[in-house]
Write a protein that holds these residues in place. Structure first.
Motif, mmCIF file in Angstrom:
data_model
loop_
_atom_site.group_PDB
_atom_site.id
_atom_site.type_symbol
_atom_site.label_atom_id
_atom_site.label_comp_id
_atom_site.label_asym_id
_atom_site.label_seq_id
_atom_site.Cartn_x
_atom_site.Cartn_y
_atom_site.Cartn_z
ATOM 1 N N ILE A 1 60.805 133.647 -12.663
ATOM 2 C CA ILE A 1 61.640 132.607 -12.052
ATOM 3 C C ILE A 1 61.233 131.227 -12.562
ATOM 4 O O ILE A 1 62.087 130.391 -12.847
ATOM 5 N N SER A 2 59.941 130.985 -12.704
ATOM 6 C CA SER A 2 59.499 129.663 -13.178
ATOM 7 C C SER A 2 59.987 129.402 -14.601
ATOM 8 O O SER A 2 60.411 128.290 -14.914
ATOM 9 N N ALA B 1 63.671 122.745 -5.542
ATOM 10 C CA ALA B 1 62.211 122.796 -5.420
ATOM 11 C C ALA B 1 61.743 121.940 -4.242
ATOM 12 O O ALA B 1 60.859 122.340 -3.476
ATOM 13 N N TYR C 1 61.728 130.094 -5.430
ATOM 14 C CA TYR C 1 60.473 129.991 -6.175
ATOM 15 C C TYR C 1 59.381 129.367 -5.305
ATOM 16 O O TYR C 1 58.263 129.871 -5.241
ATOM 17 N N GLU C 2 59.710 128.278 -4.625
ATOM 18 C CA GLU C 2 58.728 127.634 -3.748
ATOM 19 C C GLU C 2 58.348 128.552 -2.590
ATOM 20 O O GLU C 2 57.181 128.640 -2.215
ATOM 21 N N LYS D 1 55.939 131.232 -3.792
ATOM 22 C CA LYS D 1 54.562 130.739 -3.953
ATOM 23 C C LYS D 1 53.825 130.743 -2.620
ATOM 24 O O LYS D 1 52.697 131.220 -2.523
ATOM 25 N N ALA E 1 65.459 127.759 -7.164
ATOM 26 C CA ALA E 1 64.297 126.861 -7.105
ATOM 27 C C ALA E 1 63.649 126.900 -5.721
ATOM 28 O O ALA E 1 62.419 126.894 -5.597
ATOM 29 N N GLN F 1 57.407 135.624 -9.834
ATOM 30 C CA GLN F 1 57.232 134.177 -9.780
ATOM 31 C C GLN F 1 57.209 133.571 -11.178
ATOM 32 O O GLN F 1 57.834 132.539 -11.424
#
Length: 189
Positions: A144-145, A167, A82-83, A86, A79, A141
């Motif tokens: 992963i999301s 996150a 993922y951030e 981005k 998580a 991305q």
């Protein structure tokens, strides 16, 4: 014939011993992995199970408290990644800006004067290495999301907390450098 929603049948003799009565058997899981209702499968309510918890793939089951801790650490890091991904994509996009165009337009000021507002339009070429890299990172991305969404949909409280905490930590670590852009022409906030 649908084999996914059927339980194995077990023949039990009836009291007169001439006929057999067929009754479904249920798998009782005392480790906390049963989703309720006597059938194996994904829980549809939040729970704190740590035994027989599926994690993304059929053969990947959490079967001990230690495995749950390891899974939560892995989910937390996923998580956070993922951030970071981005924000990293935004940074790469800013660095690879190729076509920059400025447009100015008059905007009425507060005291009746006319102000000039300038908008910067940025683009990049479709057939460029930067755009191919952005496309690849976008695919990663998205995957992963969806993994994080599916992990959250296990309704396992420990895994859900790991997703949310990861996150949050990823946002804390990576987004402080993110520039906030406010569109003053946007009126719906």
């Amino acid at each position: 014939m649908d084999h996914m929603n059927h339980t194995p049948l077990q023949a039990e003799p009836t009291p007169n011993h001439h006929h057999t009565h067929v009754q479904p058997t249920t798998a009782h899981n005392h480790g906390g992995g049963d989703s309720g209702g006597g059938h194996m499968g994904m829980a549809m309510t939040f729970n704190l199970n740590y035994l027989n918890v599926p994690l993304l793939f059929e053969g990947l089951l959490i079967n001990s408290p230690g495995e749950m801790v390891a899974a939560c650490i892995g989910v937390f890091l996923l998580a956070a990644l993922y951030e970071g991904l981005k924000i990293g994509r935004e940074v790469l996009l800013r660095r690879s800006q190729v076509n920059v165009r400025y447009n100015s337009m008059p905007v009425p000021g507060a005291d009746g004067t006319v102000l000039m507002e300038t908008h910067k339009t940025v683009g990049q070429r479709m057939l460029s290495s930067a755009h191919f890299l952005q496309t690849l990172l976008h695919i990663i991305q998205v995957v992963i999301s969806y993994f994080l969404m599916l992990i959250f949909m296990t309704y396992n409280g420990y895994l859900c907390i790991a997703v949310a905490a990861g996150a949050g930590m990823g946002y804390f670590l990576f987004s402080w450098r993110k520039a906030v852009v406010v569109d003053i022409t946007e009126h719906c906030h």
